[in-house]
Design an enzyme around this catalytic site. Structure first.
Site, mmCIF file in Angstrom:
data_model
loop_
_atom_site.group_PDB
_atom_site.id
_atom_site.type_symbol
_atom_site.label_atom_id
_atom_site.label_comp_id
_atom_site.label_asym_id
_atom_site.label_seq_id
_atom_site.Cartn_x
_atom_site.Cartn_y
_atom_site.Cartn_z
ATOM 1 N N ASP A 92 0.804 -1.216 0.000
ATOM 2 C CA ASP A 92 0.000 0.000 0.000
ATOM 3 C C ASP A 92 0.838 1.267 0.000
ATOM 4 O O ASP A 92 2.013 1.283 0.391
ATOM 5 C CB ASP A 92 -0.974 0.016 1.180
ATOM 6 N N GLU A 149 -0.656 -2.262 5.172
ATOM 7 C CA GLU A 149 0.300 -2.209 6.283
ATOM 8 C C GLU A 149 0.210 -0.873 7.006
ATOM 9 O O GLU A 149 0.333 -0.817 8.234
ATOM 10 C CB GLU A 149 1.720 -2.441 5.769
ATOM 11 N N GLU A 150 -0.007 0.195 6.268
ATOM 12 C CA GLU A 150 0.035 1.526 6.858
ATOM 13 C C GLU A 150 -1.073 1.765 7.877
ATOM 14 O O GLU A 150 -0.943 2.634 8.733
ATOM 15 C CB GLU A 150 -0.032 2.595 5.759
ATOM 16 N N ARG A 189 18.616 -6.175 14.044
ATOM 17 C CA ARG A 189 19.044 -6.541 15.389
ATOM 18 C C ARG A 189 18.119 -7.626 15.916
ATOM 19 O O ARG A 189 16.928 -7.688 15.547
ATOM 20 C CB ARG A 189 19.061 -5.339 16.338
#
Length: 424
Positions: A92, A149-150, A189
């Site tokens: 998106d 996703e946003e 990480r």
């Protein structure tokens, strides 16, 4: 080894990594430019999903399913003995007016791929093509092209639509995100990588009236202005924590005439936190200060507070992350562990949480390595500190360099996939 030697080595490795990779395939450059020019908002990625499905079907071996969780697309390759891995890309765009000046800039007013999801889709498609060239794949690859996703709804929507029941269950979920760092650079990480995020909507109700008689009204604008400053103090109060929360006012809507005192004011805030305790403390602080502001202003109606578009923390499996960073380094990438989590947010982690499996998410560089000095590399590797003037994700001027970005982004996904498949 001295710090300067570390920097020089990183710069040499970064430039060599980009130079040694094949030039960007013109097909993927065309796909990227098309996606960038035709962005679609969260949940409306219809044409993007169709392009993804068509590209996958043109590759040998991929079984393609459309309409998963809305506009999601899932491809499955392989199926022989060996591990199952998921590779994820989000599709998106954002409600941002593009200001890059590119000849392939967005043709949709007010909508832009300002977060690089067009890079993610193109890189995963390129990786899918490379993986399809395997004559005997030692396992199964599931490519997940995720919508929305946003807004934080995309991963959950696919899971609610039976993603885990309809497709092979993963041993590990892998994903990457482009950022304003040198092409060829990989950053990640183990443990907490990205913050949890909440959007907060506050509505303050006053008493409207004429601007010439403010004594006869309760002005929600002055309430909101005071509350913004008080809430910034709430965030500052927790700044001494190892990973402090971030509370940012993003919008304030009130009134439309200079001579009219409005009835209501709407504030939109973004909260980023790294522990559940910190999140609850901050949300309670927002509620307390908002109520106090309304009371002190003499408001006749209690304010309303809505928490929405919530994202969980993104947490990498430590051992898998360390192994993949070493694998990236062994394949020519300058790969650094980040010193701490960053305040961006993602819904990527929902997949591994639901599947109860490992996950690794990393950042790949999106800008030409020539833009960065040795000192810039040191700041990025040690603190994720961006050089002054860098246009970052969500900026209307965010413009990755596709010719330099796509080859390492595609290669990073292929290297990670092959490494996990080879584990048996």
């Amino acid at each position: 080894m001295t710090a300067s030697a570390d920097i020089e080595g990183a710069v040499r490795a970064g430039l060599a990594a980009v130079a040694a990779m094949p030039a960007a395939d013109e097909h993927w450059l065309e796909i990227y430019r098309h996606l960038h020019a035709h962005p679609e908002l969260s949940g409306a990625e219809v044409a993007t999903a169709r392009l993804v499905a068509d590209e996958l079907r043109a590759m040998p071996g991929w079984e393609v399913t459309e309409g998963v969780g809305g506009t999601g697309v899932v491809g499955v390759l392989g199926g022989g003995p060996g591990p199952v891995i998921w590779l994820r890309a989000d599709m998106d765009a954002l409600p941002v007016q593009e200001e890059t000046g590119l000849d392939y800039a967005s043709r949709t007013p007010g909508v832009m791929h300002a977060c690089g999801h067009d890079v993610h889709v193109t890189a995963l498609l390129g990786a899918c093509a490379r993986l399809a060239a395997h004559t005997e794949l030692p396992g199964t690859v599931v490519a997940v092209f995720q919508p929305a996703e946003e807004t934080g709804f995309g991963a959950r929507g696919m899971l609610d639509d039976g993603l885990l029941e309809r497709f092979p269950t993963p041993r590990i979920v892998l994903g990457q995100h482009v950022g304003p760092v040198p092409a060829g650079l990989v950053l990640s990480r183990g443990g907490a990588l990205m913050a949890a995020s909440d959007s907060i909507r506050i509505e303050l109700t006053g008493s409207g009236g004429h601007a010439s008689m403010p004594h006869a009204a309760v002005n929600p604008l002055t309430m909101a202005a005071s509350l913004v400053l008080r809430l910034q103090g709430l965030a500052a109060q927790h700044s001494s924590l190892p990973s402090p929360p971030v509370l940012t006012p993003g919008a304030l809507h009130v009134g439309d005439r200079p001579n009219v005192i409005a009835e209501t004011a709407e504030m939109l805030l973004s909260l980023r936190t790294f522990t559940s305790g910190s999140r609850e403390t901050m949300l309670e602080g927002v509620r307390r200060m908002t109520a106090a502001e309304a009371e002190s202003a003499g408001a006749h109606k209690d304010p309303t507070i809505e928490v929405y578009d919530s994202f969980p923390m993104t947490v990498n499996t430590a051992a898998d992350t360390d192994r993949l960073l070493a694998t990236f380094a062994a394949n020519g990438f300058p790969a650094f562990p980040l010193p701490g989590p960053i305040t961006g947010s993602e819904d990527f982690g929902a997949f591994a949480t639901a599947a109860n499996c490992a996950s690794v998410f990393w950042y790949v560089g999106g800008f030409s390595a020539a833009r960065y000095t040795a000192e810039d590399w040191l700041g990025l590797a040690r603190e994720m500190a961006l050089p002054a003037g860098t246009e970052s994700n969500h900026s209307p001027r965010f413009a990755p360099d596709p010719e330099e970005t796509l080859p390492p982004a595609i290669n990073a996904m292929v290297v990670a996939a092959n490494s996990e498949l080879a584990r048996g």
